[in-house]
Design an enzyme around this catalytic site. Structure first.
Site, mmCIF file in Angstrom:
data_model
loop_
_atom_site.group_PDB
_atom_site.id
_atom_site.type_symbol
_atom_site.label_atom_id
_atom_site.label_comp_id
_atom_site.label_asym_id
_atom_site.label_seq_id
_atom_site.Cartn_x
_atom_site.Cartn_y
_atom_site.Cartn_z
ATOM 1 N N HIS A 307 40.473 3.292 9.040
ATOM 2 C CA HIS A 307 40.458 4.660 8.518
ATOM 3 C C HIS A 307 40.093 4.612 7.055
ATOM 4 O O HIS A 307 40.495 3.694 6.352
ATOM 5 C CB HIS A 307 41.833 5.326 8.707
ATOM 6 C CG HIS A 307 41.754 6.805 8.592
ATOM 7 N ND1 HIS A 307 41.816 7.451 7.382
ATOM 8 C CD2 HIS A 307 41.571 7.765 9.531
ATOM 9 C CE1 HIS A 307 41.691 8.748 7.589
ATOM 10 N NE2 HIS A 307 41.540 8.966 8.876
ATOM 11 N N ASP A 364 42.709 8.387 17.004
ATOM 12 C CA ASP A 364 41.870 8.478 18.198
ATOM 13 C C ASP A 364 42.074 7.334 19.170
ATOM 14 O O ASP A 364 41.524 7.354 20.266
ATOM 15 C CB ASP A 364 40.393 8.542 17.787
ATOM 16 C CG ASP A 364 40.065 9.894 17.203
ATOM 17 O OD1 ASP A 364 40.686 10.870 17.660
ATOM 18 O OD2 ASP A 364 39.227 9.974 16.301
HETATM 19 N N1 CMC Z 1 35.922 -2.625 13.656
HETATM 20 C C1 CMC Z 1 35.533 -3.736 12.975
HETATM 21 N N2 CMC Z 1 35.425 -3.818 11.637
HETATM 22 C C2 CMC Z 1 35.701 -2.699 10.934
HETATM 23 C C3 CMC Z 1 36.112 -1.514 11.539
HETATM 24 C C4 CMC Z 1 36.225 -1.493 12.954
HETATM 25 N N3 CMC Z 1 36.609 -0.389 13.599
HETATM 26 N N4 CMC Z 1 36.342 -0.559 10.608
HETATM 27 C C5 CMC Z 1 36.077 -1.135 9.426
HETATM 28 N N5 CMC Z 1 35.700 -2.442 9.620
HETATM 29 C C6 CMC Z 1 35.385 -3.425 8.574
HETATM 30 C C7 CMC Z 1 34.010 -3.172 7.978
HETATM 31 O O1 CMC Z 1 33.005 -3.899 8.693
HETATM 32 C C8 CMC Z 1 34.208 -3.676 6.576
HETATM 33 O O2 CMC Z 1 34.197 -5.091 6.618
HETATM 34 P P1 CMC Z 1 33.600 -5.931 5.346
HETATM 35 O O3 CMC Z 1 34.526 -5.598 4.203
HETATM 36 O O4 CMC Z 1 33.671 -7.349 5.802
HETATM 37 O O5 CMC Z 1 32.197 -5.440 5.157
HETATM 38 C C9 CMC Z 1 35.653 -3.278 6.242
HETATM 39 O O6 CMC Z 1 36.321 -3.215 7.515
HETATM 40 C C10 CMC Z 1 35.778 -1.910 5.551
HETATM 41 O O7 CMC Z 1 35.128 -0.948 6.384
HETATM 42 P P2 CMC Z 1 34.293 0.315 5.837
HETATM 43 O O8 CMC Z 1 33.276 0.703 6.870
HETATM 44 O O9 CMC Z 1 33.821 0.047 4.463
HETATM 45 O O10 CMC Z 1 35.435 1.409 5.763
HETATM 46 P P3 CMC Z 1 35.211 2.955 5.692
HETATM 47 O O11 CMC Z 1 36.388 3.503 4.990
HETATM 48 O O12 CMC Z 1 33.863 3.278 5.130
HETATM 49 O O13 CMC Z 1 35.185 3.415 7.223
HETATM 50 C C11 CMC Z 1 35.826 4.175 9.351
HETATM 51 C C12 CMC Z 1 36.241 4.013 7.885
HETATM 52 C C13 CMC Z 1 36.883 5.018 10.074
HETATM 53 C C14 CMC Z 1 34.485 4.930 9.442
HETATM 54 C C15 CMC Z 1 35.695 2.782 10.003
HETATM 55 O O14 CMC Z 1 36.926 2.100 9.948
HETATM 56 C C16 CMC Z 1 35.189 2.848 11.451
HETATM 57 O O15 CMC Z 1 33.973 2.870 11.672
HETATM 58 N N6 CMC Z 1 36.129 2.887 12.463
HETATM 59 C C17 CMC Z 1 35.730 3.043 13.841
HETATM 60 C C18 CMC Z 1 35.458 4.500 14.147
HETATM 61 C C19 CMC Z 1 36.725 5.334 14.236
HETATM 62 O O16 CMC Z 1 37.678 4.956 14.893
HETATM 63 N N7 CMC Z 1 36.703 6.529 13.601
HETATM 64 C C20 CMC Z 1 37.800 7.479 13.667
HETATM 65 C C21 CMC Z 1 38.479 7.691 12.357
HETATM 66 S S1 CMC Z 1 40.061 8.549 12.567
HETATM 67 C C22 CMC Z 1 39.638 10.096 13.162
HETATM 68 C C23 CMC Z 1 39.075 10.954 12.108
HETATM 69 O O17 CMC Z 1 39.829 11.307 11.147
HETATM 70 O O18 CMC Z 1 37.910 11.307 12.197
#
Ligand code: CMC
Length: 428
Positions: A307, A364
């Site tokens: 998240h 989710d």
């Molecule tokens: N699986 C594997 N690796 C992950 C995941 C995941 N679900 N989420 C983040 N990471 C890794 C990412 O690759 C990065 O690694 P590194 O530092 O080595 O490059 C690190 O964790 C930080 O991730 P980020 O993408 O920079 O984090 P963010 O804050 O930009 O993204 C997120 C947040 C929710 C988009 C992301 O965690 C994600 O894509 N999760 C899966 C989709 C999901 O479940 N979304 C629902 C969110 S809750 C409902 C809502 O409020 O909408």
């Protein structure tokens, strides 16, 4: 005592006030930055460090796993309030008295018909259309039947627009489902509660008496409350920024629906259940999928994990996990996907990759399991999220308009070509 942040740019020092919120959060107010520095801006892709507004609606502490609506803990609201009461709280700022809640509900019921012409628009969509696309289009189409714009300074006009969308949105959402399932459209029943009526509009069969299991009703109510607001997330920011151009409430919400649809936001609930199904169909070995999620050369992400704000745990996920277990047990459903979900999250929580990046199950991860147990088709999951998020979008739009916020218009750092001469086509 007022606090000051000092910024040095190319040897010159500038001071900016530090603002403090009611929960002692600090924010550097840089509204004079471009002016005093003669053109310097900040850059913050994804707004990871940028506050877009002051808001008194929802407080979230991602490190401590705290979520509160208007000061009330999400755990208490999920336990003691119902969805309409929570909606009133978010939109108007205080828990309603019995009379206020009754009036709100009566006013919503008064507006709960949708112009019959809207059915022609619905008819134009193929049955295969994704319900989120249909819902966004129908919400936008509502404007044609309610063209008056809202004067944000008029309490009556604001209230009337709010009641209209609270009334008509569940009808449209239910219609997107009935279109998919081939059932005749239903306008619900004025004698039912808000969530009960939503359920009726979605599932009622024309040749059968309408009944709802109280366990199902309770789970649905809880899910909607947990999704009702989440401060400046992607869809809410979209609603606010669209509304900041003084586009109307329905247009702003239609844009919010499109933003919510994406798999990194609300669309994750559909993606989670599809992922769990894939794992099941692939023999149930979730370790393989954990490895894929950790492999940087593989685009696969563990859906329902991570998240932007929660870097400890998502308090909504805790409540939903318990609710999912209860609903399945109460309804006597054995769902192998729940076992995979349990195994996957237990393994991920022990794994260094997920631990070091503070990746925990989010709201989710378990919501899809409940929706499935309630008989809601997978493609409708994000629509359920949208119904839940509606009061949050309304509250945030109302706050933005009442605070007379300026039009949202970010800056950029241009990294393209510098000035060059036009080359005639025959010389390219
Ligand atoms: N699986 C594997 N690796 C992950 C995941 C995941 N679900 N989420 C983040 N990471 C890794 C990412 O690759 C990065 O690694 P590194 O530092 O080595 O490059 C690190 O964790 C930080 O991730 P980020 O993408 O920079 O984090 P963010 O804050 O930009 O993204 C997120 C947040 C929710 C988009 C992301 O965690 C994600 O894509 N999760 C899966 C989709 C999901 O479940 N979304 C629902 C969110 S809750 C409902 C809502 O409020 O909408």
């Amino acid at each position: 005592m007022s606090q000051i942040a000092t910024l040095e740019v190319n040897g010159k020092k500038y001071e900016f006030p530090i603002l403090e919120g009611t929960e002692n959060e600090l924010a550097i107010d840089i509204k004079t930055l471009r002016g005093v520095t003669e053109g310097v801006t900040t850059i913050d892709a994804g707004f990871k460090n940028t506050g877009s507004c002051k808001s008194a609606i929802t407080f979230l502490d991602g490190e401590k796993g705290i979520l509160r609506y208007r000061g009330y803990a999400i755990e208490e609201l999920a336990d003691k309030a119902d969805f309409l009461e929570t909606s009133y709280l978010l939109i108007f700022g205080e828990l309603p008295t019995e009379a206020e809640l009754q009036k709100f509900h009566d006013d919503i019921l008064e507006e709960s018909l949708v112009d019959e012409e809207m059915k022609k628009i619905l008819d134009g969509f193929p049955k295969s259309a994704h319900p989120m696309g249909v819902l966004s289009a129908l919400t936008s189409a509502l404007i044609a039947f309610n063209p008056e714009s809202v004067n944000a300074d008029s309490k009556e006009e604001m209230y009337s627009a709010i009641v209209k969308i609270m009334a008509k949105f569940p009808v449209l959402a239910a219609w997107t489902l009935r279109k998919k399932t081939g059932l005749p459209l239903d306008y619900g029943d004025k004698h039912l509660g808000y969530v009960q009526n939503l359920y009726k509009m979605m599932f009622n069969k024309p040749n059968d008496e309408f009944k709802i299991n109280p366990i199902v009703l309770n789970a649905l109510d809880k899910l909607l409350i947990l999704h009702a607001d989440h401060e400046q997330n992607c869809s809410t920011s979209t609603v606010r920024i669209v509304g900041s151009s003084h586009a109307g409430l329905f247009a702003s919400i239609s844009a919010g629906i499109s933003a919510l649809w994406g798999p990194l936001h609300g669309g994750a609930n559909q993606a989670v259940i599809e992922m769990l199904e894939d794992i099941k169909n692939d023999g149930g070995d979730y370790h393989k999928y954990l490895a894929k999620a950790k492999d940087k050369s593989d685009p696969f992400r563990l859906m329902g994990f991570g998240h932007r704000v929660y870097k400890n745990f998502d308090p909504r996920a805790k409540i939903i996990q318990v609710a999912a277990e209860e609903v399945l047990a109460d309804l006597g459903i054995v769902d192998p996907v729940l076992d995979i979900a349990r195994g996957l999250s237990e393994e991920a929580l022990k794994d260094e990759y997920f631990k070091s990046r503070n990746l925990y199950p989010n709201v989710d991860f378990y919501s899809g399991i409940i929706y499935r147990a309630l008989g809601i088709p997978v493609e409708m999951f994000t629509v359920m999220f949208a119904i839940g998020r509606l009061p949050g979008w309304i509250a945030q739009w109302k706050e933005m308009r009442e605070n007379h916020e300026p039009i949202g218009r970010p800056r950029q750092l241009y990294v393209g070509k510098t000035l060059r001469g036009f080359v005639p086509i025959e010389k390219r």
